[in-house]
Design a protein around this motif. Structure first.
Motif, PDB file in Angstrom:
ATOM      1  N   ALA A 105       0.845  -1.194   0.000  1.00  0.00           N
ATOM      2  CA  ALA A 105       0.000   0.000   0.000  1.00  0.00           C
ATOM      3  C   ALA A 105       0.884   1.249   0.000  1.00  0.00           C
ATOM      4  CB  ALA A 105      -0.913  -0.006   1.219  1.00  0.00           C
ATOM      5  N   GLY A 106       0.571   2.184  -0.892  1.00  0.00           N
ATOM      6  CA  GLY A 106       1.331   3.424  -0.967  1.00  0.00           C
ATOM      7  C   GLY A 106       2.526   3.362  -1.901  1.00  0.00           C
ATOM      8  N   TYR A 107       2.730   2.217  -2.579  1.00  0.00           N
ATOM      9  CA  TYR A 107       3.857   2.055  -3.504  1.00  0.00           C
ATOM     10  C   TYR A 107       3.346   1.591  -4.866  1.00  0.00           C
ATOM     11  CZ  TYR A 107       7.215   2.348   0.357  1.00  0.00           C
ATOM     12  OH  TYR A 107       7.961   2.776   1.431  1.00  0.00           O
ATOM     13  N   VAL A 108       4.169   1.821  -5.900  1.00  0.00           N
ATOM     14  CA  VAL A 108       3.906   1.289  -7.230  1.00  0.00           C
ATOM     15  C   VAL A 108       5.158   0.573  -7.715  1.00  0.00           C
ATOM     16  CG1 VAL A 108       2.169   2.982  -7.888  1.00  0.00           C
ATOM     17  CG2 VAL A 108       4.585   3.462  -8.328  1.00  0.00           C
ATOM     18  N   PHE A 109       4.975  -0.474  -8.532  1.00  0.00           N
ATOM     19  CA  PHE A 109       6.112  -1.191  -9.114  1.00  0.00           C
ATOM     20  C   PHE A 109       6.690  -0.347 -10.234  1.00  0.00           C
ATOM     21  CE2 PHE A 109       7.434  -4.125 -12.592  1.00  0.00           C
ATOM     22  CZ  PHE A 109       8.611  -4.564 -12.003  1.00  0.00           C
ATOM     23  N   SER A 110       8.017  -0.143 -10.236  1.00  0.00           N
ATOM     24  CA  SER A 110       8.633   0.732 -11.236  1.00  0.00           C
ATOM     25  C   SER A 110       9.626   0.035 -12.149  1.00  0.00           C
ATOM     26  CB  SER A 110       9.309   1.927 -10.547  1.00  0.00           C
ATOM     27  OG  SER A 110      10.201   1.509  -9.536  1.00  0.00           O
ATOM     28  N   GLY A 111       9.990  -1.243 -11.888  1.00  0.00           N
ATOM     29  CA  GLY A 111      10.852  -1.924 -12.849  1.00  0.00           C
ATOM     30  C   GLY A 111      11.738  -2.995 -12.248  1.00  0.00           C
ATOM     31  N   TRP A 112      12.372  -3.784 -13.148  1.00  0.00           N
ATOM     32  CA  TRP A 112      13.287  -4.864 -12.778  1.00  0.00           C
ATOM     33  C   TRP A 112      14.723  -4.426 -13.015  1.00  0.00           C
ATOM     34  CZ3 TRP A 112      10.659  -8.699 -10.518  1.00  0.00           C
ATOM     35  CH2 TRP A 112       9.344  -8.961 -10.908  1.00  0.00           C
ATOM     36  N   SER A 113      15.643  -4.961 -12.228  1.00  0.00           N
ATOM     37  CA  SER A 113      17.065  -4.719 -12.442  1.00  0.00           C
ATOM     38  C   SER A 113      17.846  -5.976 -12.067  1.00  0.00           C
ATOM     39  CB  SER A 113      17.554  -3.517 -11.620  1.00  0.00           C
ATOM     40  OG  SER A 113      17.362  -3.735 -10.234  1.00  0.00           O
ATOM     41  N   GLY A 114      19.171  -5.934 -12.318  1.00  0.00           N
ATOM     42  CA  GLY A 114      19.990  -7.127 -12.095  1.00  0.00           C
ATOM     43  C   GLY A 114      20.019  -7.956 -13.361  1.00  0.00           C
ATOM     44  N   ASP A 115      19.560  -9.197 -13.285  1.00  0.00           N
ATOM     45  CA  ASP A 115      19.546 -10.074 -14.459  1.00  0.00           C
ATOM     46  C   ASP A 115      18.247  -9.972 -15.248  1.00  0.00           C
ATOM     47  OD1 ASP A 115      22.165 -11.273 -14.286  1.00  0.00           O
ATOM     48  OD2 ASP A 115      21.458 -12.342 -12.516  1.00  0.00           O
ATOM     49  N   ALA A 116      17.523  -8.869 -15.064  1.00  0.00           N
ATOM     50  CA  ALA A 116      16.321  -8.597 -15.857  1.00  0.00           C
ATOM     51  C   ALA A 116      16.146  -7.088 -15.946  1.00  0.00           C
ATOM     52  CB  ALA A 116      15.083  -9.243 -15.233  1.00  0.00           C
ATOM     53  N   THR A 117      15.484  -6.631 -16.997  1.00  0.00           N
ATOM     54  CA  THR A 117      15.208  -5.209 -17.171  1.00  0.00           C
ATOM     55  C   THR A 117      13.764  -5.031 -17.621  1.00  0.00           C
ATOM     56  OG1 THR A 117      15.990  -5.285 -19.472  1.00  0.00           O
ATOM     57  CG2 THR A 117      17.605  -4.661 -17.780  1.00  0.00           C
ATOM     58  N   GLY A 118      13.326  -3.784 -17.647  1.00  0.00           N
ATOM     59  CA  GLY A 118      11.983  -3.476 -18.119  1.00  0.00           C
ATOM     60  C   GLY A 118      10.964  -3.464 -17.002  1.00  0.00           C
ATOM     61  N   THR A 119       9.706  -3.337 -17.400  1.00  0.00           N
ATOM     62  CA  THR A 119       8.612  -3.227 -16.438  1.00  0.00           C
ATOM     63  C   THR A 119       7.537  -4.295 -16.643  1.00  0.00           C
ATOM     64  OG1 THR A 119       7.487  -1.636 -17.898  1.00  0.00           O
ATOM     65  CG2 THR A 119       8.943  -0.733 -16.191  1.00  0.00           C
ATOM     66  N   THR A 120       7.795  -5.284 -17.506  1.00  0.00           N
ATOM     67  CA  THR A 120       6.808  -6.345 -17.730  1.00  0.00           C
ATOM     68  C   THR A 120       6.522  -7.067 -16.419  1.00  0.00           C
ATOM     69  OG1 THR A 120       7.572  -6.674 -19.997  1.00  0.00           O
ATOM     70  CG2 THR A 120       6.316  -8.475 -18.989  1.00  0.00           C
ATOM     71  N   ASN A 121       5.252  -7.201 -16.096  1.00  0.00           N
ATOM     72  CA  ASN A 121       4.852  -7.806 -14.825  1.00  0.00           C
ATOM     73  C   ASN A 121       3.511  -8.517 -15.002  1.00  0.00           C
ATOM     74  OD1 ASN A 121       4.990  -8.383 -12.024  1.00  0.00           O
ATOM     75  ND2 ASN A 121       3.858  -6.542 -11.515  1.00  0.00           N
ATOM     76  N   PRO A 122       3.483  -9.858 -14.857  1.00  0.00           N
ATOM     77  CA  PRO A 122       4.557 -10.779 -14.453  1.00  0.00           C
ATOM     78  C   PRO A 122       5.672 -10.868 -15.501  1.00  0.00           C
ATOM     79  CG  PRO A 122       2.386 -11.785 -14.157  1.00  0.00           C
ATOM     80  CD  PRO A 122       2.186 -10.558 -14.984  1.00  0.00           C
ATOM     81  N   LEU A 123       6.849 -11.333 -15.047  1.00  0.00           N
ATOM     82  CA  LEU A 123       8.028 -11.465 -15.891  1.00  0.00           C
ATOM     83  C   LEU A 123       8.392 -12.941 -16.033  1.00  0.00           C
ATOM     84  CD1 LEU A 123      10.562 -10.143 -17.280  1.00  0.00           C
ATOM     85  CD2 LEU A 123      11.665 -10.326 -15.033  1.00  0.00           C
ATOM     86  N   SER A 124       8.635 -13.394 -17.274  1.00  0.00           N
ATOM     87  CA  SER A 124       9.068 -14.774 -17.512  1.00  0.00           C
ATOM     88  C   SER A 124      10.587 -14.824 -17.584  1.00  0.00           C
ATOM     89  CB  SER A 124       8.460 -15.320 -18.808  1.00  0.00           C
ATOM     90  OG  SER A 124       7.059 -15.456 -18.688  1.00  0.00           O
ATOM     91  N   VAL A 125      11.194 -15.695 -16.763  1.00  0.00           N
ATOM     92  CA  VAL A 125      12.655 -15.819 -16.693  1.00  0.00           C
ATOM     93  C   VAL A 125      13.044 -17.237 -17.084  1.00  0.00           C
ATOM     94  CG1 VAL A 125      14.674 -15.649 -15.196  1.00  0.00           C
ATOM     95  CG2 VAL A 125      12.722 -14.122 -14.830  1.00  0.00           C
ATOM     96  N   THR A 126      13.886 -17.369 -18.105  1.00  0.00           N
ATOM     97  CA  THR A 126      14.391 -18.682 -18.516  1.00  0.00           C
ATOM     98  C   THR A 126      15.711 -18.944 -17.806  1.00  0.00           C
ATOM     99  OG1 THR A 126      13.335 -18.504 -20.686  1.00  0.00           O
ATOM    100  CG2 THR A 126      15.112 -20.107 -20.457  1.00  0.00           C
ATOM    101  N   MET A 127      15.779 -20.038 -17.072  1.00  0.00           N
ATOM    102  CA  MET A 127      16.950 -20.324 -16.240  1.00  0.00           C
ATOM    103  C   MET A 127      18.066 -20.957 -17.079  1.00  0.00           C
ATOM    104  SD  MET A 127      16.139 -19.034 -13.436  1.00  0.00           S
ATOM    105  CE  MET A 127      17.558 -19.629 -12.512  1.00  0.00           C
ATOM    106  N   SER A 128      19.075 -20.137 -17.397  1.00  0.00           N
ATOM    107  CA  SER A 128      20.240 -20.610 -18.147  1.00  0.00           C
ATOM    108  C   SER A 128      21.524 -20.364 -17.369  1.00  0.00           C
ATOM    109  CB  SER A 128      20.313 -19.889 -19.497  1.00  0.00           C
ATOM    110  OG  SER A 128      20.338 -18.482 -19.309  1.00  0.00           O
ATOM    111  N   ALA A 129      21.394 -19.803 -16.157  1.00  0.00           N
ATOM    112  CA  ALA A 129      22.531 -19.523 -15.278  1.00  0.00           C
ATOM    113  C   ALA A 129      21.947 -19.149 -13.918  1.00  0.00           C
ATOM    114  CB  ALA A 129      23.379 -18.376 -15.824  1.00  0.00           C
ATOM    115  N   ASN A 130      22.806 -19.044 -12.885  1.00  0.00           N
ATOM    116  CA  ASN A 130      22.337 -18.500 -11.616  1.00  0.00           C
ATOM    117  C   ASN A 130      21.958 -17.040 -11.838  1.00  0.00           C
ATOM    118  OD1 ASN A 130      22.894 -20.908 -10.234  1.00  0.00           O
ATOM    119  ND2 ASN A 130      25.000 -20.292  -9.837  1.00  0.00           N
ATOM    120  N   LYS A 131      20.819 -16.617 -11.320  1.00  0.00           N
ATOM    121  CA  LYS A 131      20.341 -15.263 -11.590  1.00  0.00           C
ATOM    122  C   LYS A 131      19.900 -14.562 -10.310  1.00  0.00           C
ATOM    123  CE  LYS A 131      19.028 -16.049 -16.381  1.00  0.00           C
ATOM    124  NZ  LYS A 131      18.077 -15.721 -17.464  1.00  0.00           N
TER     125      LYS A 131
END
Length: 239
Positions: free
Chosen positions: A121-147
């Motif tokens: 409450a009182g917050y909004v989602f603003s984006g992904w960082s690290g081993d992902a970028t962008g604002t797509t939510n939900p986000l699909s992650v393909t596991m090809s390494a430790n992330k």
């Protein structure tokens, strides 16, 4: 596996002569094997797949006598499963949560994990960082390494606002408001009525409002400060 080749070293002996030639062959097993050096004492079998192989060696002496085939079994085990870890973080910690499906401590190579960022409450989602970028939510992650992936949340601006009203001069009159409150939800419409004192007349609004409309409707979209100006009339007392 992952080793997919093997070298087989054979030998032969002839008590009354010499060994003239060697001959390797595949007796059974998957048909993927590629044989190199089949006419020498050392056979290289490559391109082996998971399964059990049987190879045979025969030797021929200088009198063209052929030995009984000597067999060897080679077993190729399946490759060990490759797994990876996925670390997720919410920033700031109070800003929200990151859910995952499927929820596991590690994932087989090629697994697809769905990450969902849910703001508090009182917050909004603003984006992904690290081993992902962008604002797509939900986000699909393909596991090809430790992330490691961080969901960033941003605190929303206040959703309630204050309204300050002032009469100028203070003896010139008063301002009433409907509804009368110390703060207002965004979008609330407040009606201000300027009432002059005896000997004064209302002459207009200033600050976060202009004009002479009275009563005045104010839509609360920010903190606001509004002044009602009163002017002494000729027949009234002045201070």
């Amino acid at each position: 596996m992952p080793t997919n080749s093997v070298v087989l070293q054979g030998s032969g002996a002839d008590v009354d002569g010499t060994i003239k030639s060697y001959a390797w062959s595949q007796v059974s097993g998957p048909g993927t094997a590629v044989l190199s050096g089949a006419s020498t004492s050392a056979l290289t079998a490559s391109s082996l797949a998971e399964g059990s192989y049987v190879f045979a060696l025969t030797v021929t002496d200088n009198q063209d006598a052929v030995s009984t085939p000597d067999q060897v079994t080679v077993t190729v085990n399946p490759a060990p499963a490759v797994t990876y870890t996925l670390t997720t973080t919410a920033s700031p910690g109070a800003g929200g949560t990151v859910g995952r499906s499927p929820n596991a401590t590690s994932y087989a190579s090629g697994s697809v994990v769905s990450l969902t960022a849910t703001p508090a409450a009182g917050y909004v989602f603003s984006g992904w960082s690290g081993d992902a970028t962008g604002t797509t939510n939900p986000l699909s992650v393909t596991m090809s390494a430790n992330k490691s992936i961080t969901a960033t949340f941003t605190q929303m601006p206040p959703t309630t606002f204050t309204l300050t009203t002032t009469a100028s001069p203070t003896v010139g009159g008063s301002i009433s408001r409907t509804p009368n409150a110390t703060s207002y939800a965004s979008g609330t419409v407040v009606s201000l009525t300027a009432t002059p004192a005896a000997g004064y007349t209302f002459t207009g609004w200033s600050g976060d409002a202009t004009g002479t409309v009275n009563p005045l409707s104010v839509t609360m979209s920010a903190n606001k400060s509004i002044t009602a100006t009163f002017t002494a009339t000729g027949g009234g007392a002045q201070m």
